[in-house]
Design a protein around this motif. Structure first.
Motif, PDB file in Angstrom:
ATOM      1  N   ALA A 180       4.959  13.537  -3.495  1.00 51.52           N
ATOM      2  CA  ALA A 180       5.323  14.131  -4.796  1.00 51.52           C
ATOM      3  C   ALA A 180       6.666  13.409  -5.390  1.00 51.52           C
ATOM      4  O   ALA A 180       6.709  13.233  -6.609  1.00 51.52           O
ATOM      5  CB  ALA A 180       5.785  15.580  -4.535  1.00 51.52           C
ATOM      6  N   ASP A 181       7.734  13.045  -4.492  1.00 52.51           N
ATOM      7  CA  ASP A 181       8.897  12.301  -5.049  1.00 52.51           C
ATOM      8  C   ASP A 181       8.458  11.065  -5.540  1.00 52.51           C
ATOM      9  O   ASP A 181       8.963  10.665  -6.368  1.00 52.51           O
ATOM     10  CB  ASP A 181       9.795  12.309  -3.734  1.00 52.51           C
ATOM     11  CG  ASP A 181      11.122  11.488  -4.190  1.00 52.51           C
ATOM     12  OD1 ASP A 181      11.555  11.994  -5.103  1.00 52.51           O
ATOM     13  OD2 ASP A 181      11.243  10.570  -3.436  1.00 52.51           O
ATOM     14  N   ALA A 182       7.655  10.152  -4.797  1.00 50.34           N
ATOM     15  CA  ALA A 182       7.247   8.890  -5.212  1.00 50.34           C
ATOM     16  C   ALA A 182       6.661   8.940  -6.561  1.00 50.34           C
ATOM     17  O   ALA A 182       6.510   8.145  -7.323  1.00 50.34           O
ATOM     18  CB  ALA A 182       6.332   8.107  -4.279  1.00 50.34           C
ATOM     19  N   GLU A 183       5.806  10.150  -6.949  1.00 49.73           N
ATOM     20  CA  GLU A 183       4.820  10.298  -8.107  1.00 49.73           C
ATOM     21  C   GLU A 183       5.805  10.702  -9.000  1.00 49.73           C
ATOM     22  O   GLU A 183       5.191  10.641 -10.344  1.00 49.73           O
ATOM     23  CB  GLU A 183       3.486  10.929  -7.580  1.00 49.73           C
ATOM     24  CG  GLU A 183       2.694  10.321  -6.836  1.00 49.73           C
ATOM     25  CD  GLU A 183       1.237  11.016  -6.589  1.00 49.73           C
ATOM     26  OE1 GLU A 183       1.086  12.077  -7.171  1.00 49.73           O
ATOM     27  OE2 GLU A 183       0.394  10.220  -6.248  1.00 49.73           O
ATOM     28  N   SER A 184       6.927  11.266  -8.988  1.00 51.78           N
ATOM     29  CA  SER A 184       7.682  11.680  -9.976  1.00 51.78           C
ATOM     30  C   SER A 184       8.520  10.267 -10.572  1.00 51.78           C
ATOM     31  O   SER A 184       9.274   9.759  -9.926  1.00 51.78           O
ATOM     32  CB  SER A 184       8.646  12.763  -9.222  1.00 51.78           C
ATOM     33  OG  SER A 184       9.767  13.044 -10.465  1.00 51.78           O
ATOM     34  N   GLU A 185       7.980  10.224 -12.159  1.00 54.33           N
ATOM     35  CA  GLU A 185       8.533   9.417 -12.695  1.00 54.33           C
ATOM     36  C   GLU A 185       9.955   9.366 -12.760  1.00 54.33           C
ATOM     37  O   GLU A 185      10.651   8.376 -12.672  1.00 54.33           O
ATOM     38  CB  GLU A 185       7.717   9.215 -14.090  1.00 54.33           C
ATOM     39  CG  GLU A 185       8.417   8.077 -14.956  1.00 54.33           C
ATOM     40  CD  GLU A 185       7.567   7.882 -16.313  1.00 54.33           C
ATOM     41  OE1 GLU A 185       8.191   7.143 -17.318  1.00 54.33           O
ATOM     42  OE2 GLU A 185       6.796   8.785 -16.784  1.00 54.33           O
ATOM     43  N   ALA A 186      10.477  10.811 -12.993  1.00 58.31           N
ATOM     44  CA  ALA A 186      12.262  10.786 -13.102  1.00 58.31           C
ATOM     45  C   ALA A 186      12.502  10.398 -11.921  1.00 58.31           C
ATOM     46  O   ALA A 186      13.622   9.542 -11.813  1.00 58.31           O
ATOM     47  CB  ALA A 186      12.190  12.370 -13.500  1.00 58.31           C
ATOM     48  N   GLN A 214       9.508   1.133   4.348  1.00 58.71           N
ATOM     49  CA  GLN A 214       8.867   2.488   3.541  1.00 58.71           C
ATOM     50  C   GLN A 214       7.404   2.650   3.695  1.00 58.71           C
ATOM     51  O   GLN A 214       6.737   1.728   3.905  1.00 58.71           O
ATOM     52  CB  GLN A 214       9.366   2.488   2.120  1.00 58.71           C
ATOM     53  CG  GLN A 214       8.617   1.345   1.293  1.00 58.71           C
ATOM     54  CD  GLN A 214       8.509   1.772  -0.238  1.00 58.71           C
ATOM     55  OE1 GLN A 214       9.617   1.274  -0.907  1.00 58.71           O
ATOM     56  NE2 GLN A 214       7.778   2.591  -0.722  1.00 58.71           N
ATOM     57  N   THR A 215       7.092   3.843   3.412  1.00 58.84           N
ATOM     58  CA  THR A 215       5.611   4.119   3.004  1.00 58.84           C
ATOM     59  C   THR A 215       5.295   3.723   1.520  1.00 58.84           C
ATOM     60  O   THR A 215       6.100   4.215   0.728  1.00 58.84           O
ATOM     61  CB  THR A 215       5.209   5.558   3.221  1.00 58.84           C
ATOM     62  OG1 THR A 215       5.572   5.930   4.751  1.00 58.84           O
ATOM     63  CG2 THR A 215       3.925   5.875   3.052  1.00 58.84           C
ATOM     64  N   ARG A 216       4.171   2.852   1.594  1.00 59.28           N
ATOM     65  CA  ARG A 216       3.851   2.635   0.034  1.00 59.28           C
ATOM     66  C   ARG A 216       3.106   3.820  -0.636  1.00 59.28           C
ATOM     67  O   ARG A 216       1.767   3.864  -0.815  1.00 59.28           O
ATOM     68  CB  ARG A 216       3.116   1.341  -0.033  1.00 59.28           C
ATOM     69  CG  ARG A 216       3.704   0.184   0.304  1.00 59.28           C
ATOM     70  CD  ARG A 216       5.110  -0.088  -0.421  1.00 59.28           C
ATOM     71  NE  ARG A 216       4.640   0.011  -1.850  1.00 59.28           N
ATOM     72  CZ  ARG A 216       4.071  -0.850  -2.771  1.00 59.28           C
ATOM     73  NH1 ARG A 216       3.680  -2.107  -2.004  1.00 59.28           N
ATOM     74  NH2 ARG A 216       3.895  -0.493  -3.890  1.00 59.28           N
ATOM     75  N   TRP A 217       3.786   4.879  -1.370  1.00 59.88           N
ATOM     76  CA  TRP A 217       3.472   5.971  -1.921  1.00 59.88           C
ATOM     77  C   TRP A 217       2.609   5.648  -3.332  1.00 59.88           C
ATOM     78  O   TRP A 217       1.546   6.059  -3.588  1.00 59.88           O
ATOM     79  CB  TRP A 217       4.245   7.049  -1.993  1.00 59.88           C
ATOM     80  CG  TRP A 217       4.579   7.724  -0.717  1.00 59.88           C
ATOM     81  CD1 TRP A 217       5.844   7.862  -0.200  1.00 59.88           C
ATOM     82  CD2 TRP A 217       3.663   8.541   0.232  1.00 59.88           C
ATOM     83  NE1 TRP A 217       5.782   8.726   1.152  1.00 59.88           N
ATOM     84  CE2 TRP A 217       4.517   9.007   1.229  1.00 59.88           C
ATOM     85  CE3 TRP A 217       2.284   8.707   0.054  1.00 59.88           C
ATOM     86  CZ2 TRP A 217       3.904   9.891   2.237  1.00 59.88           C
ATOM     87  CZ3 TRP A 217       1.618   9.621   0.921  1.00 59.88           C
ATOM     88  CH2 TRP A 217       2.665  10.128   2.127  1.00 59.88           C
ATOM     89  N   HIS A 218       3.256   4.933  -3.932  1.00 62.77           N
ATOM     90  CA  HIS A 218       2.826   4.634  -5.294  1.00 62.77           C
ATOM     91  C   HIS A 218       2.913   3.065  -5.764  1.00 62.77           C
ATOM     92  O   HIS A 218       4.024   2.217  -5.305  1.00 62.77           O
ATOM     93  CB  HIS A 218       3.910   5.547  -6.351  1.00 62.77           C
ATOM     94  CG  HIS A 218       3.453   5.611  -7.659  1.00 62.77           C
ATOM     95  ND1 HIS A 218       3.982   4.608  -8.665  1.00 62.77           N
ATOM     96  CD2 HIS A 218       2.803   6.567  -8.357  1.00 62.77           C
ATOM     97  CE1 HIS A 218       3.269   5.201  -9.912  1.00 62.77           C
ATOM     98  NE2 HIS A 218       2.579   6.349  -9.719  1.00 62.77           N
ATOM     99  N   PRO A 219       2.252   2.798  -6.679  1.00 67.00           N
ATOM    100  CA  PRO A 219       2.174   1.326  -7.153  1.00 67.00           C
ATOM    101  C   PRO A 219       3.625   0.844  -7.598  1.00 67.00           C
ATOM    102  O   PRO A 219       4.303  -0.293  -7.348  1.00 67.00           O
ATOM    103  CB  PRO A 219       1.144   1.084  -8.436  1.00 67.00           C
ATOM    104  CG  PRO A 219       0.295   2.307  -8.033  1.00 67.00           C
ATOM    105  CD  PRO A 219       0.990   3.344  -7.374  1.00 67.00           C
ATOM    106  N   ASP A 220       4.364   1.905  -8.228  1.00 69.11           N
ATOM    107  CA  ASP A 220       5.601   1.729  -8.945  1.00 69.11           C
ATOM    108  C   ASP A 220       6.822   2.253  -8.037  1.00 69.11           C
ATOM    109  O   ASP A 220       7.657   2.697  -8.531  1.00 69.11           O
ATOM    110  CB  ASP A 220       5.850   2.080 -10.409  1.00 69.11           C
ATOM    111  CG  ASP A 220       7.094   1.896 -10.963  1.00 69.11           C
ATOM    112  OD1 ASP A 220       7.433   0.848 -10.921  1.00 69.11           O
ATOM    113  OD2 ASP A 220       7.742   2.636 -11.537  1.00 69.11           O
TER     114      ASP A 220
END
Length: 526
Positions: A180-186, A214-220
């Motif tokens: 959830a933290d990684a997918e938050s753009e903010a 780290q765990t790679r949660w999100h492409p960005d």
């Protein structure tokens, strides 16, 4: 023992001389342990379990010290020793070499960062005397402590706590708390801004390095942005990357451990040679994870959650391992895109008396033509398939020849009885372009014309994450499309303009008495 004085030499010395020789030998042994952080950890702590992947990590960290590169990214599955090695032993090892340097250990929260700092301090107190490391009197704060020679460690959460503090080595340990933290753009924007505006500005000109795990949660996510902005070392960029997925996959390039595709990653609590237990461990993790979590946590391969053909929610609703349905036509579908690093799709399923296509098997993998044709023949024999559908836009003759040759080879090896007839081969011509051929099948899923006979982690991941702009060839999507087009040809006649919205499939009704996919009798040659 390396550096141990010979007994004959000691007999000619007085007590002071013997002590001096022993101290010199002890110092020599201590210096030998400083080859890299993993060697040091194994030499000082007998509970530290050496494994091949930790040797690779240790060598990569030594490369930072040698100056081979100054930016290092490491991602592995959880609980395989990377944080202990990188965020605890590596700072201690660095201070043994450079006792005047300042090390910053950062993480998503203060508690985790402080725990790392406390552990490093414990190493100094227990082992530091061997390397002339001593705590500065009065340096009692766990968040920021110093050595008598000027170096020390500061442990803080990302986003704060570094302003005004010089840093020679910055360690970023799990900067994102969770998905959830990684997918938050903010949240991502705040992290990227902190790294650029604060963290990097604390690095010193004499020695400076950044090491991230780290765990790679999100492409960005943090690692993704670093690679996007500065690139990989082997591509002319700045970052050395050690990528160690739970299961080796050719799509990631050469494996740092030299593993073949499908080989498991070692685990500190499982003997390295016990391949069966390792595979079972990772298989259990895969079975108990949703597809996106498996590929993020275990494979270091983050997938976008939006813009895909179908949603994870819809795919979950399509899983059905209990409804009773009678197979009317059993088939195997092949997308022969194998060779090199492409995945050859080999999917099994049947058309039920409920007019749905049921996916029952997925044995897709990076394979040569001989390998995928053999896998298709084995699956066809196992499921009593009446037909093998092959994507026939390219290489029709080659595909048919490969399957016939593999069937004959398996019969010669007596893996398939010679009296069993080979299934028919039907070449299915799908629309050109992967999006055009996949969209109608996605529509069939929305309309509840396709169901999954259980959990298919890799197949679901591909459907839920593949983007039309992706360079990778979606072999599982292609072969499942071929299966649907073969069993319900009318699906190949229409298309939709946009990716479908998820809808709950309707109950199947459970009319037929059989659950098994293998209700057809064997085709026996007369």
């Amino acid at each position: 023992m390396t550096g141990q004085p010979a007994a004959d030499d000691l007999r000619h010395l007085d007590d002071a001389g013997v002590l001096q020789q022993l101290e010199a030998a002890k110092k020599s042994m201590s210096r030998d342990l400083l080859r890299d952080p993993v060697v040091l950890a194994r030499g000082l702590d007998r509970t530290y379990r050496m494994r091949p992947h930790l040797r690779v990590i240790g060598e990569a960290l030594a490369g930072v010290q040698r100056g081979d590169y100054d930016r290092l990214l490491i991602y592995t599955p959880p609980q395989v020793g990377k944080s202990t090695t990188v965020a605890e032993w590596f700072p201690f090892w660095w201070l043994c070499l450079y006792p005047m340097d300042r090390v910053a250990v950062t993480s998503y929260g203060d508690d985790l960062a402080l725990r790392r700092g406390k552990t490093i301090r414990g190493y100094v107190e227990e082992y530091g005397a061997e390397y002339d490391l001593r705590m500065q009197p009065g340096s009692g704060a766990m968040q920021d402590w110093s050595l008598t020679c000027g170096g020390g460690v500061r442990s803080v959460s990302v986003g704060k706590g570094l302003t005004g503090h010089p840093v020679n080595v910055l360690i970023v340990d799990d900067p994102h708390k969770d998905r959830a933290d990684a997918e938050s753009e903010a949240s991502r924007r705040t992290l990227h801004d902190w790294y650029s505006s604060t963290a990097l500005k604390r690095l010193q000109p004499d020695r400076n390095a950044v090491v991230g795990i780290q765990t790679r949660w999100h492409p960005d996510d943090w690692a993704g942005r670093r690679l996007a902005d500065e690139g990989r070392l082997e591509e002319g960029g700045r970052w050395k990357v050690i990528h160690l997925p739970a299961i080796a996959d050719a799509k990631f390039g050469d494996d740092p451990l030299g593993r073949a595709p499908g080989d498991p990653l070692p685990h500190p609590k499982i003997p390295t040679r016990n391949r069966r237990r390792l595979l079972a461990w990772w298989a259990d993790m895969k079975a108990t994870s949703i597809p996106r979590d498996w590929h993020a946590l275990a494979q270091g391969d983050p997938q976008p959650g939006e813009g895909a053909l179908v949603s994870e929610e819809l795919l979950r609703m399509l899983r059905d391992g209990t409804s009773r349905v009678e197979p009317q036509k059993i088939a195997v579908a092949v997308d022969p895109s194998g060779g090199g690093r492409d995945t050859a799709g080999v999917i099994g399923g049947f058309l039920g008396d409920d007019k749905r296509v049921w996916v029952t098997h997925d044995v897709s993998a990076p394979m040569s033509s001989a390998e995928w044709s053999t896998a298709a023949c084995r699956l066809a024999h196992e499921t009593n398939a009446a037909i093998i559908y092959v994507e026939g836009n390219f290489g029709r003759d080659m595909c048919e020849l490969a399957i016939r040759t593999s069937w004959e080879t398996l019969q010669e090896a007596e893996e398939i009885p010679k009296k069993v007839l080979m299934p028919a081969i039907d070449l299915v011509t799908a629309k050109q372009g992967k999006l055009l051929r996949a969209e109608p099948v996605a529509q069939q899923m929305v309309q509840d014309r396709v169901r999954l006979r259980g959990l298919f982690t890799d197949l679901e991941r591909e459907w839920a994450t593949w983007q039309p702009t992706d360079r990778a060839s979606p072999g599982r999507i292609d072969s499942s499309c071929i299966l649907v087009y073969g069993l319900i040809p009318e699906a190949n006649k229409g298309a939709i303009v946009h990716a479908p919205l998820p809808q709950a499939p309707q109950p199947s009704g459970g009319r037929a008495p059989s659950q098994a996919a293998g209700v057809y009798g064997r085709r026996i040659a007369k």
